[in-house]
Design an enzyme around this catalytic site. Sequence first.
Site, PDB file in Angstrom:
ATOM      1  N   ARG A  84       3.949   1.346  -6.578  1.00 47.74           N
ATOM      2  CA  ARG A  84       4.816   1.433  -6.819  1.00 47.74           C
ATOM      3  C   ARG A  84       4.379   0.769  -8.716  1.00 47.74           C
ATOM      4  NH1 ARG A  84       9.198  -2.499  -5.216  1.00 47.74           N
ATOM      5  NH2 ARG A  84       8.008  -4.030  -5.741  1.00 47.74           N
ATOM      6  N   HIS A 107     -25.442 -22.326  -4.205  1.00 48.19           N
ATOM      7  CA  HIS A 107     -26.320 -23.266  -2.486  1.00 48.19           C
ATOM      8  C   HIS A 107     -24.639 -23.130  -2.444  1.00 48.19           C
ATOM      9  CE1 HIS A 107     -27.404 -26.559  -0.453  1.00 48.19           C
ATOM     10  NE2 HIS A 107     -28.689 -25.849  -0.312  1.00 48.19           N
ATOM     11  N   ARG A 122       2.167  -3.441  -5.185  1.00 43.95           N
ATOM     12  CA  ARG A 122       2.740  -3.903  -6.225  1.00 43.95           C
ATOM     13  C   ARG A 122       2.401  -3.824  -7.359  1.00 43.95           C
ATOM     14  NH1 ARG A 122       4.615  -7.351  -1.785  1.00 43.95           N
ATOM     15  NH2 ARG A 122       6.638  -6.562  -1.177  1.00 43.95           N
ATOM     16  N   CYS A 174       9.593   0.063   3.236  1.00 38.63           N
ATOM     17  CA  CYS A 174       8.823  -0.758   3.063  1.00 38.63           C
ATOM     18  C   CYS A 174       9.249  -2.276   2.661  1.00 38.63           C
ATOM     19  CB  CYS A 174       7.687  -0.177   1.364  1.00 38.63           C
ATOM     20  SG  CYS A 174       8.647  -0.058   0.029  1.00 38.63           S
ATOM     21  N   ASN A 181      15.580  -4.115   1.397  1.00 29.44           N
ATOM     22  CA  ASN A 181      16.432  -5.109   0.043  1.00 29.44           C
ATOM     23  C   ASN A 181      17.212  -4.575  -0.730  1.00 29.44           C
ATOM     24  OD1 ASN A 181      15.039  -6.548   1.580  1.00 29.44           O
ATOM     25  ND2 ASN A 181      13.386  -7.628  -0.132  1.00 29.44           N
TER      26      ASN A 181
END
Length: 807
Positions: free
Chosen positions: A581, A423, A513, A754, A706
């Site tokens: 990945r 509710h 990931r 990516c 990175n």
Amino acid sequence: MPGDSDGSALVRDFETINREDIAIVGGKNASLGEMIGGLKSKGVVVPPGFATTSECYWNFVNFNNIKDKLGNLIQVWQSGKATLADTGKQARDLFLKGDWPVEAKDAIISGYRRLSKKTGLENIAVAVRSSATAEDLPGASFAGQLETFLNISGEQALLTACRKCYASLFTDRAIYYRQTRGFDHMKVALSVGVQQMVRSDRSGSGVMFSIDTESGCDKIILINAAWGLGENVVQGTVNPDEYQVFKPFLDRPGVVPIIEKRLGDKERKMIYSEGEQTTRNVPTSKAERSSLVLNDEDILQLARWACTIENHYGGPMDMEWAKDGITNEVYIVQARPETVQSARKVGTFHEYSVADKGQTLTTGCSIGDAAVAGRVCVIESPTDIDSFLDGSILVTETTDPDWVPIMRKAKAIVTDQGGRTSHAAIVSRELGITAVVGTGNATYILHTGQDITVSCAEGETGFVYEGIAKISSKTVDVSKFPRTKTEVMINLADPSAANRWWQLPCDGIGLARMEFVVSNHIRIHPMALVHFDQVRDDAVKAEIEKITTGYKDKSQYFVDKLALGLARLCAVAYPKPAIIRLSDFKTNEYANLIGGAQYEPQEENPMIGWRGASRYYSPGYKDGFSLECKAIKKLREELGFENAVVMVPFCRTVQEAIRVQNEMGNHGLNRGEHGLKVYVMCEIPSNVILAHEFAKHFDGFSIGSNDLTQLTLGIDRDSGTLASLFSERDEAVKWLIAQAIKRAREAGRKIGLCGQAPSNDPSFASFLVECGINSISVSPGSFLAVKRNVAAAEAEAKGTSGGAVES
């Protein structure tokens, strides 16, 4: 029509009514008749019954001279000369003390006897439900405003329950609701639905939506389930199981597209009772709390019915279901239009972000996708409405329709109990109020006067933070997004937050990931599951036993949870690709998983240590890797998500690529079979230098900027001391990226990026477009900026002054 010739205007069997009869039998009963008449041939099973008509209601009102008295009571209240509580009580008493006209009484008893004869059950137990003639209309859900009575048996008990239903048209909450919605109190009639009880007291019941209730994703069916009769789920007094089903695959043979199974604690259940109280709540057993209410066959049956009902009505639906514990049959007992998500404009959504968060105080199910901050007001009972400060954050154990006047005044709502179909959840959505429900401890942790932030902007888990956080928002209209030749994809990790991005016009998921699912949803080191008997730490072993309750084979727990988590990501992208990945934890991160310390070495520099591809064929981890492969195989072949693309991270050498794919093949994942594509992360200089050789073993590349920056410049990306030197825009890094794109395309392979660079700096996308990259994958929050930047770069490359490139 069937029935007594003189009673047919007062009572109608469900088979004789349809959705055009709302003015006669109300929305709820009209819908039941519509399903029985229109969907029985399509396999939808609805318990039989009958409905009293609006004429029967007015017959009762006129016979007892109630109308003028009701009108006077309402008029006095509207003028401010009487309280709502006094008005409601006096109005209800008019019905409860009234007598049945002979013709109405006879018609109801005749209907009941016909139903008993039809089912072969003497004094059949029935559910007696109120159905207002203004109910279940767009913008008027009435969300449990009226009364339902269960397990009613016998003619006199039925007449009493019908009288109580009439009276419930004038509960305080119903009067207030009609007043705020502009309904004329004296023009709304009430029909009573009398329906054969399903013995769900011996099994389970719940609610179902043919649309995701939070994101509005129309590819998802949401089912909530609890043991016993369904009132506890509707009222939100239990935390139910939750199942999600992916609609597009329901007709595929051999596919089981159940993409979520979340176990609720289900601490109580409602069962039959004898005497004046026809039902009662009892605690559930440990076995019931640790078991799912529905099996896969039941879940899929309900989901198919949801699609059938939705198609028949032409829009998203809100349904109630019940399973009979004696016959094991499943039934639909109610269906009504969904009134919140279906009313929203498709293609436009609000995006909220929360910064400067305080400590997390509690969590629960998020209702909506907004975030608000304010001051707590803990309320134990709706009778304490006078102590609630308008604009406060309402914190309470649970809500029912009596709470609506307080809820309307709340800035946000936090409850101890309830799921996404309780509710509190339904009314919060209807009112547009941010809510976190089912926390389990909000009334214990939070106190009146406390400043908190309630965030539903982070997925299906709602967070309550200490203090006033910084909240920002923006409106995104995806219909105005430019079209680009370069694909713009999104990076996703959290399955519970995935659905909120379903409307983004992205070209798929460029990076899913796996390690997020492992660390947040599985939490156990895979080797500790494969070799559970060899776990040396007794405390760890006990914790694994608790988490994997119901799994004799501990390994299967990992496979099931990972497959389902990844399925929810793939579902958002389908039919576009979702590049998954394989696990890319470092050893210190693996060691933090439950049981992980026993299986992980201590490394001086885990960032360039035993990670990625080197683990998959290693004796120290390949048994764990086998579970990843089994989960991917289940994801693609059992759940049906053939859009899943596998990506191998940190693959140092070509020989390693071969060994990894051989290991995958040992577990039924062979590149090219069943359309399986295998990509490789391009994040090590050797991946660029030998790109032509790597291209012989992979279908595509994804640049991880990175790690590529880290290994090109010789800088630990986590080093605070060297942070100023770490730049993906360094000329050496950009040269490697350009070379990787050039060599991949020469080899006829797709290549994307990516990494974080385009998310942090959208202008970096221009460089990638100039190099001829196929795709760019960014965080969802950066998608709009990057998409526009890519469009501008493509336009400039074509020598135009502006506009977008058609794909």
